[in-house]
Design a protein around this motif. Structure first.
Motif, PDB file in Angstrom:
ATOM      1  N   ASP A  65     -19.710 -12.805 -31.642  1.00  0.00           N
ATOM      2  CA  ASP A  65     -18.559 -13.677 -31.810  1.00  0.00           C
ATOM      3  C   ASP A  65     -18.642 -14.763 -30.735  1.00  0.00           C
ATOM      4  O   ASP A  65     -19.553 -14.774 -29.905  1.00  0.00           O
ATOM      5  N   THR A  66     -17.692 -15.663 -30.753  1.00  0.00           N
ATOM      6  CA  THR A  66     -17.749 -16.817 -29.853  1.00  0.00           C
ATOM      7  C   THR A  66     -17.646 -16.414 -28.389  1.00  0.00           C
ATOM      8  O   THR A  66     -18.321 -16.991 -27.535  1.00  0.00           O
ATOM      9  N   SER A  67     -16.835 -15.416 -28.063  1.00  0.00           N
ATOM     10  CA  SER A  67     -16.711 -15.003 -26.659  1.00  0.00           C
ATOM     11  C   SER A  67     -18.042 -14.515 -26.113  1.00  0.00           C
ATOM     12  O   SER A  67     -18.411 -14.827 -24.975  1.00  0.00           O
ATOM     13  N   ALA A  68     -18.781 -13.775 -26.906  1.00  0.00           N
ATOM     14  CA  ALA A  68     -20.089 -13.280 -26.474  1.00  0.00           C
ATOM     15  C   ALA A  68     -21.093 -14.430 -26.347  1.00  0.00           C
ATOM     16  O   ALA A  68     -21.847 -14.501 -25.367  1.00  0.00           O
ATOM     17  N   TYR A  69     -21.084 -15.322 -27.327  1.00  0.00           N
ATOM     18  CA  TYR A  69     -22.019 -16.444 -27.264  1.00  0.00           C
ATOM     19  C   TYR A  69     -21.724 -17.350 -26.067  1.00  0.00           C
ATOM     20  O   TYR A  69     -22.641 -17.748 -25.342  1.00  0.00           O
ATOM     21  N   LEU A  70     -20.453 -17.671 -25.835  1.00  0.00           N
ATOM     22  CA  LEU A  70     -20.113 -18.533 -24.699  1.00  0.00           C
ATOM     23  C   LEU A  70     -20.482 -17.871 -23.378  1.00  0.00           C
ATOM     24  O   LEU A  70     -20.877 -18.553 -22.432  1.00  0.00           O
ATOM     25  N   SER A  71     -20.364 -16.565 -23.315  1.00  0.00           N
ATOM     26  CA  SER A  71     -20.782 -15.847 -22.112  1.00  0.00           C
ATOM     27  C   SER A  71     -22.264 -16.095 -21.835  1.00  0.00           C
ATOM     28  O   SER A  71     -22.654 -16.386 -20.706  1.00  0.00           O
ATOM     29  N   LEU A  72     -23.073 -15.982 -22.882  1.00  0.00           N
ATOM     30  CA  LEU A  72     -24.508 -16.249 -22.733  1.00  0.00           C
ATOM     31  C   LEU A  72     -24.776 -17.710 -22.396  1.00  0.00           C
ATOM     32  O   LEU A  72     -25.580 -18.025 -21.527  1.00  0.00           O
ATOM     33  N   LEU A  73     -24.105 -18.587 -23.099  1.00  0.00           N
ATOM     34  CA  LEU A  73     -24.328 -20.025 -22.929  1.00  0.00           C
ATOM     35  C   LEU A  73     -23.980 -20.489 -21.521  1.00  0.00           C
ATOM     36  O   LEU A  73     -24.720 -21.266 -20.915  1.00  0.00           O
ATOM     37  N   LEU A  74     -22.868 -19.997 -20.995  1.00  0.00           N
ATOM     38  CA  LEU A  74     -22.386 -20.478 -19.703  1.00  0.00           C
ATOM     39  C   LEU A  74     -22.710 -19.542 -18.543  1.00  0.00           C
ATOM     40  O   LEU A  74     -22.439 -19.857 -17.389  1.00  0.00           O
ATOM     41  N   GLY A  75     -23.296 -18.379 -18.849  1.00  0.00           N
ATOM     42  CA  GLY A  75     -23.762 -17.479 -17.801  1.00  0.00           C
ATOM     43  C   GLY A  75     -22.665 -16.867 -16.960  1.00  0.00           C
ATOM     44  O   GLY A  75     -22.801 -16.780 -15.745  1.00  0.00           O
ATOM     45  N   ASP A  76     -21.588 -16.397 -17.592  1.00  0.00           N
ATOM     46  CA  ASP A  76     -20.534 -15.763 -16.811  1.00  0.00           C
ATOM     47  C   ASP A  76     -20.920 -14.326 -16.451  1.00  0.00           C
ATOM     48  O   ASP A  76     -22.027 -13.869 -16.735  1.00  0.00           O
ATOM     49  N   GLU A  77     -19.993 -13.607 -15.821  1.00  0.00           N
ATOM     50  CA  GLU A  77     -20.304 -12.263 -15.325  1.00  0.00           C
ATOM     51  C   GLU A  77     -20.666 -11.270 -16.424  1.00  0.00           C
ATOM     52  O   GLU A  77     -21.367 -10.298 -16.185  1.00  0.00           O
ATOM     53  N   TRP A  78     -20.171 -11.493 -17.647  1.00  0.00           N
ATOM     54  CA  TRP A  78     -20.469 -10.580 -18.746  1.00  0.00           C
ATOM     55  C   TRP A  78     -21.889 -10.758 -19.278  1.00  0.00           C
ATOM     56  O   TRP A  78     -22.443  -9.868 -19.908  1.00  0.00           O
ATOM     57  N   SER A  79     -22.476 -11.909 -19.057  1.00  0.00           N
ATOM     58  CA  SER A  79     -23.741 -12.243 -19.710  1.00  0.00           C
ATOM     59  C   SER A  79     -24.942 -11.454 -19.184  1.00  0.00           C
ATOM     60  O   SER A  79     -25.927 -11.302 -19.900  1.00  0.00           O
ATOM     61  N   LYS A  80     -24.884 -10.942 -17.981  1.00  0.00           N
ATOM     62  CA  LYS A  80     -26.050 -10.258 -17.400  1.00  0.00           C
ATOM     63  C   LYS A  80     -26.505  -9.079 -18.258  1.00  0.00           C
ATOM     64  O   LYS A  80     -27.680  -8.950 -18.585  1.00  0.00           O
ATOM     65  N   GLU A  81     -25.568  -8.214 -18.604  1.00  0.00           N
ATOM     66  CA  GLU A  81     -25.910  -7.043 -19.418  1.00  0.00           C
ATOM     67  C   GLU A  81     -26.336  -7.459 -20.827  1.00  0.00           C
ATOM     68  O   GLU A  81     -27.277  -6.922 -21.389  1.00  0.00           O
ATOM     69  N   LEU A  82     -25.651  -8.434 -21.359  1.00  0.00           N
ATOM     70  CA  LEU A  82     -25.952  -8.908 -22.704  1.00  0.00           C
ATOM     71  C   LEU A  82     -27.348  -9.525 -22.781  1.00  0.00           C
ATOM     72  O   LEU A  82     -28.087  -9.292 -23.739  1.00  0.00           O
ATOM     73  N   LYS A  83     -27.743 -10.267 -21.770  1.00  0.00           N
ATOM     74  CA  LYS A  83     -29.076 -10.888 -21.747  1.00  0.00           C
ATOM     75  C   LYS A  83     -30.191  -9.852 -21.776  1.00  0.00           C
ATOM     76  O   LYS A  83     -31.247 -10.086 -22.345  1.00  0.00           O
ATOM     77  N   LYS A  84     -29.953  -8.690 -21.175  1.00  0.00           N
ATOM     78  CA  LYS A  84     -30.956  -7.624 -21.191  1.00  0.00           C
ATOM     79  C   LYS A  84     -31.200  -7.120 -22.602  1.00  0.00           C
ATOM     80  O   LYS A  84     -32.318  -6.786 -22.975  1.00  0.00           O
ATOM     81  N   GLU A  85     -30.136  -7.042 -23.378  1.00  0.00           N
ATOM     82  CA  GLU A  85     -30.191  -6.460 -24.714  1.00  0.00           C
ATOM     83  C   GLU A  85     -30.659  -7.432 -25.789  1.00  0.00           C
ATOM     84  O   GLU A  85     -31.356  -7.054 -26.721  1.00  0.00           O
ATOM     85  N   ILE A  86     -30.289  -8.665 -25.671  1.00  0.00           N
ATOM     86  CA  ILE A  86     -30.404  -9.631 -26.762  1.00  0.00           C
ATOM     87  C   ILE A  86     -31.850  -9.886 -27.208  1.00  0.00           C
ATOM     88  O   ILE A  86     -32.087 -10.271 -28.353  1.00  0.00           O
TER      89      ILE A  86
END
Length: 145
Positions: free
Chosen positions: A11-32
């Protein structure tokens, strides 16, 4: 041959996290890296709108703004996208207890469509209200905690 990729709806919250590199994106980047990315066409409208909002509110710099818009266009090539259309508006599928916002429901219904038409392994959102509604409808939620 490697194992099949996980089909993950962002969803958009997850994508924006990746795009802007917020604190949530670290774990997500490992998986994606092991995921086949699925999305509603609304993700790109919402992401662009949020990028514009952030520059207007002076939250991000002009450089980050320009880079984010360029990456949004490039990233769209990596998603399997389902347009949000009248058939998804009229599914009658609604969470038992939650009342999600309209665009959240649009993402959820698009994810449901993917689940029924080719598979869905993960629904990825950092919006707790949306996650609750998606869980009520039986979507498989990616846990970032």
């Amino acid at each position: 041959m490697g194992s099949p990729k996980i089909k993950a709806f962002l969803d958009t919250s997850a994508y924006l996290s990746l795009l802007l590199g917020d604190e949530w994106s670290k774990e997500l980047k490992k998986e994606i890296k092991n995921w086949e990315l699925l999305a509603s066409s609304l993700l790109f409208l919402e992401a662009e709108r949020n990028i514009v909002r952030l520059i207007r509110e002076s939250v991000i710099s002009e450089e980050v703004f320009d880079e984010a818009l360029q990456r949004l266009k490039k990233d769209s090539e990596f998603f399997i996208v389902r347009d949000f259309s009248i058939d998804l508006c009229m599914t009658g599928s609604y969470p038992a207890g939650s009342t999600p916002r309209s665009l959240d429901l649009a993402h959820i219904r698009t994810a449901q469509w993917f689940r029924l038409n080719g598979g869905l392994d993960q629904f990825v959102s950092f919006d707790k209200t949306q996650v609750r509604a998606a869980r009520e409808l039986g979507l498989p939620i990616w846990s970032w905690a």
